[in-house]
Design an enzyme around this catalytic site. Structure first.
Site, PDB file in Angstrom:
ATOM      1  N   GLU A  22      86.157 -16.322 -40.050  1.00  3.25           N
ATOM      2  CA  GLU A  22      84.925 -16.240 -41.300  1.00  3.25           C
ATOM      3  C   GLU A  22      85.399 -15.057 -42.130  1.00  3.25           C
ATOM      4  O   GLU A  22      86.031 -13.955 -41.687  1.00  3.25           O
ATOM      5  CB  GLU A  22      83.793 -16.227 -40.503  1.00  3.25           C
TER       6      GLU A  22
ATOM      7  N   LYS B 188      84.930 -11.482 -43.418  1.00  6.67           N
ATOM      8  CA  LYS B 188      84.084 -10.355 -43.140  1.00  6.67           C
ATOM      9  C   LYS B 188      83.500  -9.649 -44.176  1.00  6.67           C
ATOM     10  O   LYS B 188      84.060  -9.027 -44.924  1.00  6.67           O
ATOM     11  CB  LYS B 188      84.769  -9.324 -42.114  1.00  6.67           C
TER      12      LYS B 188
ATOM     13  N   ARG C 209      73.924  -6.234 -42.476  1.00  6.92           N
ATOM     14  CA  ARG C 209      73.402  -7.297 -41.443  1.00  6.92           C
ATOM     15  C   ARG C 209      71.852  -7.464 -41.748  1.00  6.92           C
ATOM     16  O   ARG C 209      71.284  -6.686 -41.685  1.00  6.92           O
ATOM     17  CB  ARG C 209      73.795  -6.651 -40.053  1.00  6.92           C
TER      18      ARG C 209
ATOM     19  N   ARG D 233      69.932  -4.092 -39.183  1.00  5.59           N
ATOM     20  CA  ARG D 233      70.628  -4.190 -37.910  1.00  5.59           C
ATOM     21  C   ARG D 233      69.899  -3.088 -36.984  1.00  5.59           C
ATOM     22  O   ARG D 233      69.865  -3.226 -35.752  1.00  5.59           O
ATOM     23  CB  ARG D 233      71.893  -3.315 -38.339  1.00  5.59           C
TER      24      ARG D 233
ATOM     25  N   GLU E  92      74.821 -11.918 -43.245  1.00  5.18           N
ATOM     26  CA  GLU E  92      75.041 -10.658 -44.138  1.00  5.18           C
ATOM     27  C   GLU E  92      74.500 -10.663 -45.426  1.00  5.18           C
ATOM     28  O   GLU E  92      74.990 -11.821 -46.121  1.00  5.18           O
ATOM     29  CB  GLU E  92      76.627 -10.518 -44.050  1.00  5.18           C
TER      30      GLU E  92
ATOM     31  N   PHE F 138      75.600 -16.610 -40.894  1.00  2.00           N
ATOM     32  CA  PHE F 138      76.572 -17.048 -39.969  1.00  2.00           C
ATOM     33  C   PHE F 138      76.277 -17.564 -38.893  1.00  2.00           C
ATOM     34  O   PHE F 138      77.229 -17.894 -38.000  1.00  2.00           O
ATOM     35  CB  PHE F 138      78.033 -15.998 -40.007  1.00  2.00           C
TER      36      PHE F 138
ATOM     37  N   ARG G 278      78.754  -6.570 -27.195  1.00  2.68           N
ATOM     38  CA  ARG G 278      80.079  -6.369 -27.987  1.00  2.68           C
ATOM     39  C   ARG G 278      80.965  -7.150 -27.146  1.00  2.68           C
ATOM     40  O   ARG G 278      82.110  -6.537 -26.963  1.00  2.68           O
ATOM     41  CB  ARG G 278      80.390  -5.049 -28.159  1.00  2.68           C
TER      42      ARG G 278
ATOM     43  N   LYS H   6      86.719  -8.541 -34.796  1.00  2.00           N
ATOM     44  CA  LYS H   6      86.882  -8.041 -36.283  1.00  2.00           C
ATOM     45  C   LYS H   6      88.091  -7.518 -36.668  1.00  2.00           C
ATOM     46  O   LYS H   6      88.647  -6.922 -35.841  1.00  2.00           O
ATOM     47  CB  LYS H   6      85.751  -7.287 -36.749  1.00  2.00           C
TER      48      LYS H   6
HETATM   49  P1  ATP Z   1      81.437  -2.472 -39.088  1.00  2.00           P
HETATM   50  O1  ATP Z   1      81.431  -1.249 -39.469  1.00  2.00           O
HETATM   51  O2  ATP Z   1      82.820  -3.091 -38.819  1.00  2.00           O
HETATM   52  O3  ATP Z   1      80.639  -3.516 -39.797  1.00  2.00           O
HETATM   53  P2  ATP Z   1      79.705  -2.779 -36.781  1.00  2.00           P
HETATM   54  O4  ATP Z   1      79.956  -1.472 -35.475  1.00  2.00           O
HETATM   55  O5  ATP Z   1      78.793  -2.254 -37.711  1.00  2.00           O
HETATM   56  O6  ATP Z   1      81.331  -2.656 -37.544  1.00  2.00           O
HETATM   57  P3  ATP Z   1      80.677  -5.061 -35.748  1.00  2.00           P
HETATM   58  O7  ATP Z   1      79.871  -5.984 -34.861  1.00  2.00           O
HETATM   59  O8  ATP Z   1      81.563  -4.122 -35.061  1.00  2.00           O
HETATM   60  O9  ATP Z   1      79.425  -4.088 -36.602  1.00  2.00           O
HETATM   61  O10 ATP Z   1      81.232  -5.851 -36.858  1.00  2.00           O
HETATM   62  C1  ATP Z   1      80.544  -6.668 -37.355  1.00  2.00           C
HETATM   63  C2  ATP Z   1      79.870  -6.734 -38.393  1.00  2.00           C
HETATM   64  O11 ATP Z   1      80.378  -7.264 -39.729  1.00  2.00           O
HETATM   65  C3  ATP Z   1      78.416  -7.392 -38.618  1.00  2.00           C
HETATM   66  O12 ATP Z   1      77.502  -6.472 -37.786  1.00  2.00           O
HETATM   67  C4  ATP Z   1      78.083  -7.806 -39.795  1.00  2.00           C
HETATM   68  O13 ATP Z   1      77.296  -6.690 -40.389  1.00  2.00           O
HETATM   69  C5  ATP Z   1      79.466  -7.798 -40.582  1.00  2.00           C
HETATM   70  N1  ATP Z   1      79.766  -9.048 -40.903  1.00  2.00           N
HETATM   71  C6  ATP Z   1      80.330  -9.573 -41.991  1.00  2.00           C
HETATM   72  N2  ATP Z   1      80.914 -10.902 -42.158  1.00  2.00           N
HETATM   73  C7  ATP Z   1      80.501 -11.386 -40.975  1.00  2.00           C
HETATM   74  C8  ATP Z   1      80.470 -12.601 -40.322  1.00  2.00           C
HETATM   75  N3  ATP Z   1      81.144 -13.710 -41.008  1.00  2.00           N
HETATM   76  N4  ATP Z   1      80.095 -12.738 -39.067  1.00  2.00           N
HETATM   77  C9  ATP Z   1      79.665 -11.741 -38.410  1.00  2.00           C
HETATM   78  N5  ATP Z   1      79.441 -10.456 -38.884  1.00  2.00           N
HETATM   79  C10 ATP Z   1      79.700 -10.421 -40.151  1.00  2.00           C
END
Ligand code: ATP
Length: 581
Positions: free
Chosen positions: A267, A269, A274, A289, A319, A360, A436, A442
Site C-alpha cells: 500500500e 505509505k 494516523r 495515534r 491516515e 486501510f 509492532r 514499512k
Molecule cells: P513513521 O514515523 O514511519 O510513521 P511510526 O513509528 O509513526 O513510523 P509505524 O507504525 O512505524 O509508525 O509506521 C506506520 C505508520 O505509517 C502508521 O502509523 C501510519 O500513520 C502511516 N501509514 C501511512 N500509510 C499507511 C498504510 N497504508 N497502512 C498503514 N499505515 C500507514
C-alpha cells in the site's frame, strides 16, 4: 486494602530494574487484593486514575501541591520551596515535611487505597470557582492522614509522575502469575522462573489478547480471576480507544518480502497522521495515534465518515493526509499538524488545510470484532462498506503481488506522488493492536527519523533569553522509563512563520515544567519531537548509553504520546545495524 501495603510494593518495585522481580512483587500484591480493590490497585500501581484508553489527566499544578503540603504539614511555603529547590522532587519534599510535622496530628487514621483513589478522582472532576481551594483540601486531607512514605507516592501520583517503572509486559505477566491456573515457580536468588513454557505462552497470549481488545488492565484482571472463558469474552467496544497496530522497518524490498511472505499486499505509505475512527450511537469519534479525541478539530472528516461509510457501529484505521485546496497537491505532515491542536476557527482552517482520509483497515464492524480475520478479509469488507469520494475519503491504494519488479514499480509510483514509500503487509495476518509485529513492514524513501520525548531544556541567552533553546531528548525502555539520548536545538526556528519556533516550543513545554535550577529546567515527558540525525553513537554521557550525532528537529509530533516514543530496543537495533553496514 491499606494504602501502606501498596506503598510497600512501590518501594520494592522502584528499587529494581529487573522485570521478573517487579512481576513477582506485583503478582504477590494482586494475590492478596480483595476483588473490590483490584481495579483501583491496577490503576494506582502505574499512577493512573483511568484506564489506558481514557486520556483524562489530573492536571494539578505544582503550586497547588505546595499549598496542600503547607496546609497538611504546617511547614511554611518558603521552607517547602527551599526544600524543593534542594531536592528537586515534590514527592520527596512531602515525605520530608510530613515526617517532621508535630506528633499530635500524626497518623490519626490509616489511609485506604479506596480513600486515596476517591480523593484523587475528585480532583479531575472539579472546575470553576473555588475549585483550587477544594482541590488543595482534597490533597491536604490525604496528606494529613499519610505516613511520610505514603505522602511521597500520593504527591507523585497527583503530579502524574509516579516513576516506579512498570511496563505493560510486567503488568500483564503479574496478572497471569496471580490469577491463572498455571504454576510459576519464582526463584528470588537467581531472579528466574520455572514454568511450562508452552502453557505459559498460551496463557500470556490470552491475557494479551484480552488487553488488546479492552485497553484496560483492570478489566483484564477482573476477568482473569473468573478464568480463561471470561477472558475470551472480552471484546472491543466502539467508542473506547484501542492501540493501533505498528510496523517494522526494512531497508530493501527483498527484506520486506522476506518478512511478510508472498503474495504480499503493498500500500502507499501516506505522509499524514494516523486516525482511528469510531462510529457508535450514530456518533463519530476521531482519535489520534496518542488516542487523543480530535473529533472537534475535524468536523468535515466526521461528515464524510457518516455519509460514505455504511454500518451502525465500526472502528476503522486510516491516515489523514493534508492537501492544498487550490493545487490539490498533497502536503507533508508538518503543514497540517496545526489542525490537531487548533481549538478555534476550525471551519476556516478546515477549508485552508483540508484532509483526505485514506482508509486501510477495519477493526470492528456491526457487533463483530474483525481483529482475527485476515487482512484480505478485512479489506474485502472495507471495499464493500466505503463509498470512495476523492479528496474526501478513499481506500488506501494497494496491489497484491509476489513480483519484485511490480512491487518496485509501485514503490516508485508512490514516492513520485509525494508519499513516504510503501507498506508491505502479510495478506493472511490478523490485526494486532499496539504491536509492532512483523506482519506490517514499512519501506521508506529517505533516512529514518526518531520520535523522542523532551525531558529537559535550557533557557537561552542574549537575544534568545525568554526562550528555551536546547532540549534534552529521551527514549523509553520496557519499564516505561525515559532515558536521555542527547540534546538538540538545531532545526527549531527563531521566526514562527518558518516552522516550529523556540517561542512556540517554550509555551508548549511550560505547563510540564517539573523544576528549574538556574538555566536548566527538568520537564515532565509530554512533548514528542521527530528528530533527524546522522548516526547513533555509544555514549556514557546519557542514561540510555547512546547519543545522536548531528541531531536536528524535523517537526513537533503532537499526534504522538510519550509512550509512543522510540524505544531503547529500537535504538540498540539501529546502532547494531549501523555497525554492521
Ligand atoms: P513513521 O514515523 O514511519 O510513521 P511510526 O513509528 O509513526 O513510523 P509505524 O507504525 O512505524 O509508525 O509506521 C506506520 C505508520 O505509517 C502508521 O502509523 C501510519 O500513520 C502511516 N501509514 C501511512 N500509510 C499507511 C498504510 N497504508 N497502512 C498503514 N499505515 C500507514
Amino acid at each position: 486494602m491499606k494504602y501502606s501495603d501498596l506503598v510497600e510494593v512501590y518501594e520494592k518495585i522502584e528499587s529494581t530494574s529487573k522485570r521478573l522481580e517487579k512481576t513477582f512483587y506485583i503478582s504477590e500484591l494482586l494475590k492478596k487484593t480483595n476483588e473490590e480493590d483490584i481495579s483501583t490497585i491496577i490503576l494506582l500501581l502505574r499512577g493512573q486514575l483511568y484506564p489506558d484508553w481514557d486520556k483524562r489527566k489530573i492536571g494539578v499544578a505544582s503550586k497547588l501541591v505546595l499549598k496542600a503540603i503547607n496546609t497538611a504539614s504546617g511547614a511554611g511555603i518558603s521552607r517547602i520551596e527551599q526544600l524543593w529547590k534542594e531536592i528537586g522532587d515534590l514527592g520527596l519534599v512531602s515525605e520530608e515535611v510530613i515526617g517532621t510535622k508535630s506528633q499530635a496530628t500524626l497518623f490519626s487514621t490509616s489511609l485506604s487505597v479506596a480513600k486515596v483513589f476517591s480523593n484523587l478522582r475528585k480532583l479531575n472532576d472539579m472546575e470553576g470557582m473555588g475549585s483550587v481551594d477544594r482541590k488543595t483540601q482534597l490533597i491536604a486531607e490525604l496528606l494529613s492522614s499519610a505516613k511520610p512514605k505514603e505522602a511521597k507516592y500520593i504527591i507523585r501520583t497527583v503530579l502524574e509522575d509516579l516513576r516506579v517503572g512498570i511496563g505493560d509486559g510486567a503488568l500483564r505477566d503479574s496478572i497471569v502469575w496471580a490469577y491463572l491456573p498455571i504454576e510459576v515457580n519464582y526463584d528470588p536468588e537467581k531472579i528466574s522462573i520455572d514454568v511450562d513454557r508452552e502453557e505459559f505462552n498460551k496463557v500470556v497470549g490470552l491475557v494479551q489478547s484480552a488487553y488488546d481488545k479492552s485497553n484496560d488492565f483492570a478489566t483484564v484482571a477482573l476477568a482473569a480471576i473468573k478464568g480463561e472463558k471470561e477472558l475470551g469474552n472480552i471484546n472491543l467496544v466502539p467508542g473506547n480507544p484501542i492501540k493501533v497496530m505498528l510496523a517494522q522497518k526494512v531497508a530493501t524490498m527483498d527484506e520486506g518480502f522476506e518478512k511478510v511472505g508472498v503474495p504480499a499486499v503493498l500500500e502507499y505509505k501516506y505522509d499524514g497522521f494516523r486516525v482511528q475512527i469510531h462510529k457508535f450511537n450514530n456518533q463519530i469519534k476521531i482519535l489520534t495515534r496518542r488516542l487523543e479525541d480530535v473529533t472537534g478539530q475535524f468536523p468535515e472528516v466526521a461528515k464524510y465518515v457518516l455519509k460514505n461509510v455504511e454500518g451502525k457501529n465500526f472502528i476503522i484505521d486510516c491516515e489523514a493526509v493534508g492537501y492544498d485546496p487550490k493545487t490539490k497537491k498533497y502536503m507533508v505532515f508538518q503543514h497540517i499538524s496545526q489542525r490537531i491542536r487548533r481549538k478555534y476557527n476550525i471551519e476556516e482552517l478546515a477549508k485552508k488545510l483540508p484532509v483526505e482520509l485514506n482508509v486501510f483497515d477495519v477493526l470492528y464492524y456491526d457487533g463483530e470484532t474483525m481483529l482475527n480475520k485476515t487482512l484480505e478479509e478485512r479489506r474485502i469488507l472495507l471495499e464493500k462498506i466505503i463509498k470512495e469520494d476523492e479528496f474526501k475519503i478513499i481506500l488506501s491504494k494497494k496491489i497484491v503481488t509476489s513480483d519484485k519488479a511490480e512491487a518496485t514499480a509501485f514503490y516508485n509510483e508512490s514516492v513520485k506522488k509525494g508519499n513516504e514509500g510503501v507498506m508491505l503487509k502479510n495478506l493472511k495476518a490478523p490485526y494486532k493492536p499496539g504491536s509492532r509485529a512483523g506482519s506490517w513492514i514499512k519501506l521508506k524513501s529517505y533516512m529514518d527519523t526518531l520520535d523522542l520525548v523532551v525531558v529537559g531544556a535550557e533557557w537561552g541567552e542574549g537575544k534568545r533569553s525568554g526562550w528555551l533553546t536546547s532540549f534534552t531528548l529521551a527514549c523509553v525502555n520496557e519499564n516505561g522509563e525515559f532515558l536521555e539520548i542527547g540534546k538538540v536545538g538545531t532545526g527549531v526556528k527563531e521566526k514562527p512563520e518558518e516552522g516550529l519556533s523556540f517561542g512556540e516550543l517554550t509555551e508548549l513545554l511550560k505547563p510540564h515544567f517539573k523544576q528549574e535550577k538556574g538555566r536548566e529546567v527538568t520537564i515532565k515527558p509530554e512533548i514528542v519531537l521527530e528528530i533527524q540525525f546522522e548516526e547513533i553513537q555509544a555514549s556514557p554521557t546519557y542514561s540510555s548509553g547512546y547519543a545522536l550525532r548531528f541531531p536536528r528537529v524535523k517537526t513537533l509530533r503532537d499526534d504522538r504520546s510519550p509512550d509512543d516514543a522510540c524505544t531503547l530496543e529500537r535504538i540498540q537495533e539501529e546502532f547494531y545495524k549501523q555497525k554492521k553496514s
